[in-house]
Write an enzyme that holds these catalytic residues in place. Structure first.
Site, PDB file in Angstrom:
ATOM      1  N   LYS A 145     -21.588 -29.791  15.173  1.00  0.00           N
ATOM      2  CA  LYS A 145     -20.154 -29.680  15.437  1.00  0.00           C
ATOM      3  C   LYS A 145     -19.806 -28.199  15.446  1.00  0.00           C
ATOM      4  O   LYS A 145     -19.154 -27.674  14.530  1.00  0.00           O
ATOM      5  CB  LYS A 145     -19.324 -30.397  14.363  1.00  0.00           C
ATOM      6  CG  LYS A 145     -19.683 -31.879  14.142  1.00  0.00           C
ATOM      7  CD  LYS A 145     -20.575 -32.034  12.969  1.00  0.00           C
ATOM      8  CE  LYS A 145     -20.791 -33.477  12.530  1.00  0.00           C
ATOM      9  NZ  LYS A 145     -21.188 -34.421  13.518  1.00  0.00           N
TER      10      LYS A 145
ATOM     11  N   LYS B  27     -18.291 -31.737   4.645  1.00  0.00           N
ATOM     12  CA  LYS B  27     -19.538 -31.349   3.988  1.00  0.00           C
ATOM     13  C   LYS B  27     -19.363 -29.924   3.472  1.00  0.00           C
ATOM     14  O   LYS B  27     -19.491 -28.947   4.217  1.00  0.00           O
ATOM     15  CB  LYS B  27     -20.727 -31.396   4.942  1.00  0.00           C
ATOM     16  CG  LYS B  27     -21.097 -32.799   5.436  1.00  0.00           C
ATOM     17  CD  LYS B  27     -20.422 -33.152   6.709  1.00  0.00           C
ATOM     18  CE  LYS B  27     -20.901 -34.500   7.247  1.00  0.00           C
ATOM     19  NZ  LYS B  27     -20.103 -34.961   8.395  1.00  0.00           N
TER      20      LYS B  27
ATOM     21  N   HIS C  15     -15.107 -37.047   5.499  1.00  0.00           N
ATOM     22  CA  HIS C  15     -16.215 -36.661   6.366  1.00  0.00           C
ATOM     23  C   HIS C  15     -16.636 -35.210   6.158  1.00  0.00           C
ATOM     24  O   HIS C  15     -17.548 -34.718   6.817  1.00  0.00           O
ATOM     25  CB  HIS C  15     -15.805 -36.891   7.829  1.00  0.00           C
ATOM     26  CG  HIS C  15     -16.935 -36.925   8.801  1.00  0.00           C
ATOM     27  ND1 HIS C  15     -17.091 -36.001   9.808  1.00  0.00           N
ATOM     28  CD2 HIS C  15     -17.995 -37.777   8.913  1.00  0.00           C
ATOM     29  CE1 HIS C  15     -18.162 -36.280  10.508  1.00  0.00           C
ATOM     30  NE2 HIS C  15     -18.737 -37.345   9.981  1.00  0.00           N
TER      31      HIS C  15
ATOM     32  N   ASP D 116     -20.145 -21.443  -8.126  1.00  0.00           N
ATOM     33  CA  ASP D 116     -19.628 -20.335  -8.942  1.00  0.00           C
ATOM     34  C   ASP D 116     -18.515 -19.553  -8.250  1.00  0.00           C
ATOM     35  O   ASP D 116     -18.273 -18.385  -8.587  1.00  0.00           O
ATOM     36  CB  ASP D 116     -20.758 -19.381  -9.340  1.00  0.00           C
ATOM     37  CG  ASP D 116     -21.678 -19.980 -10.394  1.00  0.00           C
ATOM     38  OD1 ASP D 116     -21.288 -20.989 -11.016  1.00  0.00           O
ATOM     39  OD2 ASP D 116     -22.787 -19.447 -10.584  1.00  0.00           O
TER      40      ASP D 116
ATOM     41  N   HIS E 148     -26.337 -33.778  16.163  1.00  0.00           N
ATOM     42  CA  HIS E 148     -25.337 -34.079  15.142  1.00  0.00           C
ATOM     43  C   HIS E 148     -24.419 -32.892  14.901  1.00  0.00           C
ATOM     44  O   HIS E 148     -23.531 -32.946  14.051  1.00  0.00           O
ATOM     45  CB  HIS E 148     -26.041 -34.482  13.835  1.00  0.00           C
ATOM     46  CG  HIS E 148     -25.160 -35.158  12.843  1.00  0.00           C
ATOM     47  ND1 HIS E 148     -24.682 -34.533  11.713  1.00  0.00           N
ATOM     48  CD2 HIS E 148     -24.653 -36.422  12.799  1.00  0.00           C
ATOM     49  CE1 HIS E 148     -23.936 -35.366  11.019  1.00  0.00           C
ATOM     50  NE2 HIS E 148     -23.901 -36.526  11.645  1.00  0.00           N
TER      51      HIS E 148
ATOM     52  N   ASP F 196     -16.158 -16.650  24.118  1.00  0.00           N
ATOM     53  CA  ASP F 196     -16.362 -15.226  24.416  1.00  0.00           C
ATOM     54  C   ASP F 196     -17.369 -14.615  23.441  1.00  0.00           C
ATOM     55  O   ASP F 196     -18.363 -15.266  23.121  1.00  0.00           O
ATOM     56  CB  ASP F 196     -15.021 -14.486  24.421  1.00  0.00           C
ATOM     57  CG  ASP F 196     -14.113 -14.955  25.566  1.00  0.00           C
ATOM     58  OD1 ASP F 196     -14.646 -15.517  26.544  1.00  0.00           O
ATOM     59  OD2 ASP F 196     -12.887 -14.784  25.476  1.00  0.00           O
TER      60      ASP F 196
END
Length: 420
Positions: free
Chosen positions: A315, A136, A134, A141, A313, A320
């Site tokens: 996450k 991404k 899952h 380089d 979508h 603080d």
């Protein structure tokens, strides 16, 4: 033309387990750029890929054959043709609909395409639902990296329509890119050199740091071997330290009891805790599950917003004025107990403030806020179902232990090569 695509098998532990199983520490002096939605993300990623001189490493859960996917394919082909090493790792479930022709064009140009845990359909239905790749991540380089929740698909762009997703990623340059590069290279099965700081430690570095520096970044990840709960522990630790504010924006919110308790405890001691969740869900079950937890949290002062403009979508979270996290992990059983995930922890005031301003704008202009004293209909039914769901959720990590765990390793996929 015969196209060979490598698949990652899941039945054997990796031969280079020591290279894969690494605890990464905090790295200072990084530069961070918050990228909101595909409008900000895709141009920056594609720009880096077009300028690549040596290597592109890409992991994604979803790649579609739409305008974004075709643009990505063209960029990767051009890079491979000019001598750049290009490694693309795709999930067998999320990318299960890619055509042999699409993959064949990449492979013919010299792109190494890998598929994680592919499975044939049964009666036209994909069956490989659990323990997905899952993550991404893009590293170019070994000098610039991208990590977040955004897949390579047009539904992350506003012009997709009402179902366009609201999401976030971060562009990283600086010392932490070496860790992201090492991780992506090791997870893709490529040969890596392990320096002293990357060796497996007897005692893991702290998930929290009090160092008075800006641009601190630490890579954390979840696997099914040694790092099963690192991301969850990072959230719990940060929440336990919160003194002023907490904002969590998470698409699929159904965490375990320990994390729920820390959210509630933070609100009880006077921290302003805000949760931003799906109000217009792309998965209805996710919204229904999250709502089972509302009463438990609202009664202790947690402020709950439902984002209603389009499917959320994201996450991301902040605590603080300094701590933030961006990555692929939802706060649900799939991400916290099954999937392969990766987040970065960030200690940087400027980044924290920028993320806070974007989430506050989202909550103020595009969300509805759940009333503290709401009295839901069918409260007795909700109380009974909520009790059962809550305790199933509490023991979910143990229950999932009955499922076969993936121990990824690369395996050449030759016998099922596609003939185009």
């Amino acid at each position: 033309m015969t196209v060979a695509v490598e698949h990652i098998a899941t039945d054997q532990p990796p031969d280079d387990a020591k290279a894969r199983d690494v605890d990464y520490g905090w790295q200072s002096g990084n530069r961070l750029e918050l990228l909101e939605n595909g409008e900000a993300y895709f141009p920056r990623v594609f720009e880096a890929m077009r300028e690549a001189q040596r290597e592109i490493l890409l992991e994604t859960f979803i790649l579609f054959e739409d305008k974004v996917g075709h643009e990505l394919k063209g960029i990767l082909i051009e890079a491979a043709q000019r001598g750049v090493k290009v490694v693309v790792s795709l999930d067998g479930f999320g990318c299960g609909e890619l055509s042999p022709a699409f993959l064949g064009e990449l492979a013919e140009a010299g792109v190494l395409v890998q598929m994680f845990d592919p499975a044939s359909k049964m009666l036209g239905i994909r069956t490989n639902w659990f323990r997905r790749l899952h993550r991404k991540i893009v590293v170019v380089d070994a000098t610039v990296a991208f990590i977040g929740g955004i897949n390579f698909s047009a539904d992350h762009l506003g012009d997709f329509g009402p179902e366009a997703k609201q999401d976030y990623a971060v562009r990283v340059t600086g010392p932490a890119v070496a860790d992201l590069h090492h991780f992506a290279l090791a997870q893709s099965g490529r040969q890596v050199r392990t320096r002293r700081g990357w060796r497996r430690r007897q005692q893991r570095p702290s998930l929290w740091t009090t160092a008075n520096e800006e641009g601190l970044v630490r890579l954390i990840y979840r696997d099914n071997v040694q790092h099963r709960d690192d991301i969850e522990e990072a959230y719990i630790h940060a929440l336990s330290k919160a003194q002023k504010r907490v904002v969590i924006a998470n698409a699929y919110f159904f965490p375990g009891y320990r994390l729920l308790r820390e959210i509630r405890n933070a609100a009880r001691r006077g921290v302003h805790v805000q949760l931003i969740m799906q109000g217009q869900p792309d998965v209805l079950l996710a919204k229904l599950a999250a709502r089972m937890l509302y009463d438990y949290l609202l009664k202790d002062g947690v402020v709950i917003h439902e984002y209603c403009q389009r499917p959320l979508h994201g996450k991301v979270a902040l605590v603080d004025d300094e701590w933030s996290t961006v990555g692929s992990s939802n706060l649900d059983p799939l991400s916290l107990s099954l999937n392969l995930e990766a987040n970065v922890l960030i200690r940087d005031r400027a980044f924290n403030q920028q993320l806070y301003e974007r989430l506050e704008l989202l909550a103020r202009e595009h969300c509805r806020t759940m009333p503290e004293n709401r009295k839901p209909r069918l409260w007795l039914w909700r109380l009974t179902v909520g009790f059962l769901v809550f305790h199933v959720m509490r023991h979910f990590p143990v229950l999932t232990g009955w499922l076969p765990a993936h121990k990824p390793r690369l395996k050449p996929f030759e016998s099922q090569a596609h003939d185009l």
